[in-house]
Design a protein around this motif. Sequence first.
Motif, mmCIF file in Angstrom:
data_model
loop_
_atom_site.group_PDB
_atom_site.id
_atom_site.type_symbol
_atom_site.label_atom_id
_atom_site.label_comp_id
_atom_site.label_asym_id
_atom_site.label_seq_id
_atom_site.Cartn_x
_atom_site.Cartn_y
_atom_site.Cartn_z
ATOM 1 N N THR A 209 -29.129 -6.230 72.562
ATOM 2 C CA THR A 209 -28.839 -6.243 73.996
ATOM 3 C C THR A 209 -28.754 -7.680 74.491
ATOM 4 N N ARG A 210 -27.932 -7.850 75.501
ATOM 5 C CA ARG A 210 -27.764 -9.178 76.093
ATOM 6 C C ARG A 210 -27.812 -9.029 77.602
ATOM 7 N N VAL A 211 -28.361 -10.010 78.259
ATOM 8 C CA VAL A 211 -28.332 -10.020 79.722
ATOM 9 C C VAL A 211 -26.984 -10.571 80.157
ATOM 10 N N GLY A 212 -26.638 -10.353 81.408
ATOM 11 C CA GLY A 212 -25.360 -10.816 81.929
ATOM 12 C C GLY A 212 -25.291 -12.333 82.025
ATOM 13 N N LEU A 213 -24.115 -12.808 82.299
ATOM 14 C CA LEU A 213 -23.852 -14.244 82.362
ATOM 15 C C LEU A 213 -24.677 -14.908 83.457
ATOM 16 N N GLU A 214 -24.756 -14.294 84.623
ATOM 17 C CA GLU A 214 -25.515 -14.890 85.719
ATOM 18 C C GLU A 214 -26.994 -15.006 85.374
ATOM 19 N N ALA A 215 -27.536 -13.985 84.751
ATOM 20 C CA ALA A 215 -28.952 -14.036 84.346
ATOM 21 C C ALA A 215 -29.158 -15.121 83.296
ATOM 22 N N ALA A 216 -28.213 -15.262 82.387
ATOM 23 C CA ALA A 216 -28.315 -16.305 81.362
ATOM 24 C C ALA A 216 -28.241 -17.683 82.003
ATOM 25 N N ARG A 217 -27.374 -17.851 82.996
ATOM 26 C CA ARG A 217 -27.273 -19.149 83.685
ATOM 27 C C ARG A 217 -28.560 -19.451 84.450
ATOM 28 N N GLU A 218 -29.141 -18.423 85.068
ATOM 29 C CA GLU A 218 -30.363 -18.623 85.842
ATOM 30 C C GLU A 218 -31.562 -18.927 84.952
ATOM 31 N N SER A 219 -31.488 -18.557 83.690
ATOM 32 C CA SER A 219 -32.632 -18.787 82.796
ATOM 33 C C SER A 219 -32.788 -20.259 82.451
ATOM 34 N N GLY A 220 -31.762 -21.052 82.681
ATOM 35 C CA GLY A 220 -31.854 -22.480 82.387
ATOM 36 C C GLY A 220 -31.427 -22.836 80.979
ATOM 37 N N ALA A 221 -31.058 -21.870 80.175
ATOM 38 C CA ALA A 221 -30.618 -22.144 78.811
ATOM 39 C C ALA A 221 -29.204 -22.730 78.856
ATOM 40 N N ALA A 222 -28.893 -23.531 77.861
ATOM 41 C CA ALA A 222 -27.533 -24.076 77.741
ATOM 42 C C ALA A 222 -26.657 -22.993 77.128
ATOM 43 N N ILE A 223 -25.670 -22.566 77.867
ATOM 44 C CA ILE A 223 -24.806 -21.497 77.375
ATOM 45 C C ILE A 223 -23.357 -21.971 77.346
ATOM 46 N N PHE A 224 -22.597 -21.390 76.448
ATOM 47 C CA PHE A 224 -21.172 -21.648 76.284
ATOM 48 C C PHE A 224 -20.465 -20.387 76.768
ATOM 49 N N ALA A 225 -19.998 -20.412 78.044
ATOM 50 C CA ALA A 225 -19.448 -19.219 78.692
ATOM 51 C C ALA A 225 -17.940 -19.136 78.445
ATOM 52 N N TYR A 226 -17.560 -18.775 77.240
ATOM 53 C CA TYR A 226 -16.139 -18.730 76.895
ATOM 54 C C TYR A 226 -15.416 -17.584 77.590
ATOM 55 N N GLY A 227 -16.087 -16.518 77.926
ATOM 56 C CA GLY A 227 -15.453 -15.404 78.640
ATOM 57 C C GLY A 227 -15.007 -15.817 80.035
ATOM 58 N N ALA A 228 -15.856 -16.568 80.739
ATOM 59 C CA ALA A 228 -15.494 -17.053 82.075
ATOM 60 C C ALA A 228 -14.341 -18.036 81.988
ATOM 61 N N PHE A 229 -14.321 -18.850 80.935
ATOM 62 C CA PHE A 229 -13.234 -19.813 80.755
ATOM 63 C C PHE A 229 -11.905 -19.098 80.494
ATOM 64 N N VAL A 230 -11.933 -18.094 79.639
ATOM 65 C CA VAL A 230 -10.709 -17.343 79.350
ATOM 66 C C VAL A 230 -10.225 -16.633 80.608
ATOM 67 N N THR A 231 -11.156 -16.120 81.409
ATOM 68 C CA THR A 231 -10.792 -15.484 82.673
ATOM 69 C C THR A 231 -10.120 -16.485 83.603
ATOM 70 N N ALA A 232 -10.664 -17.698 83.690
ATOM 71 C CA ALA A 232 -10.055 -18.737 84.530
ATOM 72 C C ALA A 232 -8.655 -19.088 84.021
ATOM 73 N N CYS A 233 -8.472 -19.124 82.705
ATOM 74 C CA CYS A 233 -7.147 -19.405 82.137
ATOM 75 C C CYS A 233 -6.158 -18.294 82.469
ATOM 76 N N ILE A 234 -6.593 -17.048 82.402
ATOM 77 C CA ILE A 234 -5.718 -15.929 82.767
ATOM 78 C C ILE A 234 -5.342 -16.019 84.241
ATOM 79 N N ASN A 235 -6.333 -16.336 85.098
ATOM 80 C CA ASN A 235 -6.049 -16.524 86.531
ATOM 81 C C ASN A 235 -4.992 -17.602 86.732
ATOM 82 N N PHE A 236 -5.164 -18.716 86.043
ATOM 83 C CA PHE A 236 -4.208 -19.820 86.176
ATOM 84 C C PHE A 236 -2.803 -19.394 85.759
#
Length: 156
Positions: free
Chosen positions: A70-97
């Motif tokens: 199991t994994r927590v969501g991206l926002e929870a991972a960001r709030e935890s303070g851990a260094a994360i590589f959010a490639y899903g959000a990046f790909v989403t931004a590229c699709i938006n562009f």
Amino acid sequence: MIQEFKDFIAKGNVMDLAVGIIIGAAFTAIVSSLVDDLINPLIGLVLGGIDFTSMYVVLSGEVPGNTGTTRVGLEAARESGAAIFAYGAFVTACINFLIIAFVVFMLVKAVNRLKEAAERPDDIAPEVDTGPSELDVLLQIRDSLNRPGGAATPGE
């Protein structure tokens, strides 16, 4: 300086720019919804039901709630303070562009087509043979007077 500022604001280009920014913000919200609510769920379906936007890799630190299965969501991972590589959000931004760039391209193409149509005359009048010009007639008269056997010269 205040008068110069008033003149600058009153120009049509500034108002056009302001309208463009407002419309662009609204359009970005529409494209974001399209990607987040329609495209990403389809990609998630293809990838086996995974929420594509929350895909990430933990680079360092601990994300509470993450286990092997199991994994927590991206926002929870960001709030935890851990260094994360959010490639899903990046790909989403590229699709938006890409979607926004394509729509802007289509708008520019349509505007260029409208400009060409406005610059091109609707009905081009066909050339009408109006006969010889006044100069041509006068030259013919002169030539006929100068020909041997032509009309009599004055004084004869």
